[in-house]
Design an enzyme around this catalytic site. Structure first.
Site, short mmCIF file in Angstrom:
data_model
loop_
_atom_site.label_atom_id
_atom_site.label_comp_id
_atom_site.label_asym_id
_atom_site.label_seq_id
_atom_site.Cartn_x
_atom_site.Cartn_y
_atom_site.Cartn_z
N LYS A 1 97.86 6.61 72.72
CA LYS A 1 99.09 7.04 72.06
C LYS A 1 99.10 6.73 70.56
O LYS A 1 99.63 7.49 69.76
CB LYS A 1 100.30 6.39 72.73
CG LYS A 1 100.44 6.74 74.21
CD LYS A 1 100.62 8.23 74.42
CE LYS A 1 100.93 8.59 75.86
NZ LYS A 1 99.84 8.38 76.79
N GLY B 1 106.68 6.61 82.13
CA GLY B 1 107.66 5.54 82.23
C GLY B 1 107.09 4.19 82.58
O GLY B 1 107.79 3.18 82.52
N GLU C 1 108.19 1.55 69.12
CA GLU C 1 108.79 2.58 68.29
C GLU C 1 110.30 2.46 68.31
O GLU C 1 110.89 1.89 69.25
CB GLU C 1 108.36 3.98 68.73
CG GLU C 1 108.81 4.38 70.10
CD GLU C 1 108.26 5.74 70.51
OE1 GLU C 1 107.18 6.12 70.00
OE2 GLU C 1 108.88 6.40 71.35
N LYS C 2 110.93 2.95 67.29
CA LYS C 2 112.38 2.96 67.19
C LYS C 2 112.97 3.76 68.34
O LYS C 2 112.49 4.86 68.66
CB LYS C 2 112.78 3.60 65.86
CG LYS C 2 114.27 3.86 65.69
CD LYS C 2 115.04 2.60 65.49
CE LYS C 2 116.52 2.89 65.24
NZ LYS C 2 117.32 1.66 65.21
N GLU D 1 104.41 12.22 72.43
CA GLU D 1 103.11 12.23 73.10
C GLU D 1 102.68 13.65 73.44
O GLU D 1 103.49 14.58 73.44
CB GLU D 1 103.13 11.37 74.37
CG GLU D 1 104.02 11.87 75.48
CD GLU D 1 103.96 10.97 76.70
OE1 GLU D 1 103.00 10.19 76.84
OE2 GLU D 1 104.88 11.04 77.52
N ARG E 1 97.51 18.15 80.28
CA ARG E 1 97.40 18.64 81.67
C ARG E 1 98.53 19.61 81.96
O ARG E 1 99.42 19.82 81.15
CB ARG E 1 97.51 17.46 82.64
CG ARG E 1 98.79 16.66 82.43
CD ARG E 1 99.03 15.62 83.50
NE ARG E 1 100.08 14.69 83.13
CZ ARG E 1 101.38 14.91 83.24
NH1 ARG E 1 101.80 16.09 83.69
NH2 ARG E 1 102.27 13.99 82.89
N ARG F 1 114.10 18.98 90.55
CA ARG F 1 113.13 18.30 91.40
C ARG F 1 113.86 17.66 92.59
O ARG F 1 114.84 16.95 92.41
CB ARG F 1 112.40 17.21 90.62
CG ARG F 1 111.71 17.70 89.37
CD ARG F 1 110.82 16.61 88.80
NE ARG F 1 110.38 16.93 87.45
CZ ARG F 1 109.40 16.29 86.81
NH1 ARG F 1 108.80 15.28 87.40
NH2 ARG F 1 109.06 16.64 85.59
#
Length: 449
Positions: free
Chosen positions: A116, A163, A198-199, A286, A290, A335
């Protein structure tokens, strides 16, 4: 085009890829663990090879077994789906070493974008705006970076996503414990405990752009997907187009993505993920190298079959159309997971006693379950995706409501009722929601009403 392809996955994505292969008159070879011996994907495929016992590390993550299955069945290519080995550069190299075409980007690009911190550096050079932050090798470095960025901040796994290895830190006193927990979780999930900070942008919308790139440098952007309704950084509902973007921001985002693809030499399908702040500024977070779970949303608004495009690109064919894909109408994906909302969305494996998919105009259901299907405890809890399309968003919402009401899935707890409550609620209908939707919106279906 290929004549035989191995599908290195299970469940709904394996079914999705097998169907695309058959539409192209390509033979499909499935792999399965002993827990999936009777699964739908093994019966739809032309051939199926057992690759090990139920634990994923001994089957769906077992690279030698999967490569051997491809070789012994005479496959020319391997489609990884999502999850498992889909973003593992070592697997791509194993395919290359055994003269198997990997349906996805190169190992080099995947490794660079999978890191990342490195990905952010490369994409910043392409002119894509980044969330303020820094790589951290210790709590002390994280504390300094958090002071520079300003609280609240997010700690994130350098080598992964989904996550895992992620913690929100609101105040300095929480940083040390959060750092230790995030690092340990990242190490367990990805074999790499390094973190970056990161903020934390709040309120924020989570917007992603689907892209297809061929080996000749052609780039096709398929518009954005709105993915802000999440639970613990796992997406629950996606839609396209986003109600948060005006046309100028949408175009700027897609142009930035296209520039980045050319700069990094990206080939095949990918998804650029961004955060959008309250003022409409977007920041890269990010690149997923895929196929995404939510790809049907883009397919319904553009008419582009992303999986068939992946296979065509991997076989050496150029994209028929480049630039910005034409879009029409509005699509929503929900989902449905085998989880119990009344117990904090705990996984709920078991036997599906009855499954009846909703039908009718503008309704699509991607699933691997049927009457009697076993949902094992070893894998992801996704059992079905209900995707709808209509000309305008209000009509799409009503179609989604109708489809969820018509869906019958008995025998295991699922997230259907929670999803139905969300899409029929005033906040979702307004289109004015953020990534903190579930924290801010009480739901009767999850016992918080």
């Amino acid at each position: 085009m290929f004549s035989r392809v191995l599908v290195a996955n299970r469940g709904e994505v394996a079914v999705r890829v097998i169907r695309a292969l058959h539409e192209l008159r390509i033979e499909a070879v499935a792999v399965y663990s002993t827990a999936d011996a009777g699964a739908l994907h093994t019966r739809l495929a032309d051939r199926a090879v057992c690759i090990g016992p139920p634990p994923a590390v001994e089957s769906y993550l077992n690279m030698p077994s999967i490569v051997a299955a491809a070789e012994t069945t005479g496959c020319e290519a391997v489609h990884p789906g999502w999850g498992f080995l889909a973003e593992n550069p070592a697997f791509v190299r194993a395919c290359d070493d055994n003269d198997l075409v990997f349906v996805g980007p190169s190992a080099d690009v995947m490794a660079r974008m999978g890191d990342k911190v490195h990905a952010k550096e490369e994409l910043a050079a392409a002119g894509i705006p980044l969330v303020p932050g820094a790589e951290t090798a210790s709590v002390a470095e994280a504390r300094a970076a958090a002071t520079d960025a300003g609280y609240p901040v997010l700690l994130k796994a350098r080598a992964g996503g989904g996550g895992k290895g992620m913690r929100l830190v609101d105040v300095p006193e929480e940083l040390e414990d959060a750092y230790a927990r995030a690092s340990a979780e990242a190490l367990a999930a990805f074999g790499d405990g390094r973190l970056y900070l990161e903020k934390a942008i709040a309120p924020a919308r989570h917007i992603e752009v689907q892209v297809l790139c061929d080996a000749d440098g052609g780039v096709l952007t398929l518009g954005e997907r709105e993915c802000s309704i999440q639970r613990r950084h796992q997406k629950l509902i996606e839609e396209s187009p986003s109600t948060a973007l005006d046309e100028s921001t949408r175009r700027a985002m897609e142009e930035a993505v296209a520039r980045a693809c050319v700069r990094i030499g990206y080939v095949n399908a990918g998804t650029f993920e961004f955060l959008l702040d309250a003022e409409g500024a977007f920041y890269f977070i990010e690149l997923n190298t895929r196929l995404q779970v939510e790809h049907p949303v883009s397919e319904l608004v553009t008419g582009v079959d992303v999986v068939r495009a992946q296979l065509g690109i991997a076989s050496g064919s150029p994209l028929a159309v480049t630039g910005r894909a034409t879009r029409r109408g509005h699509a929503i994906e929900v989902r449905i997971n085998a989880e119990d909302p009344s117990r904090g969305f705990a996984p709920a494996p078991g036997v599906v006693e009855r499954f009846r998919a909703p039908l009718g105009p503008g309704v699509r259901v991607d699933t691997h379950v049927e009457d009697g299907s076993v949902i094992p405890p070893y894998y992801d809890s996704l059992v079905a995706k209900v995707i709808v399309w209509d000309e305008i968003r209000p009509a799409a919402i009503e179609r989604c409501r109708r489809a969820l009401e018509e869906l019958e899935l008995r025998g295991i707890p699922t997230t259907r009722e929670a999803a139905l409550e969300i899409v029929t609620g005033d906040v979702f209908r307004s289109g004015r929601y953020s990534t903190s939707f579930l924290e801010e919106t009480p739901l009767v279906a999850v016992g918080t009403g």
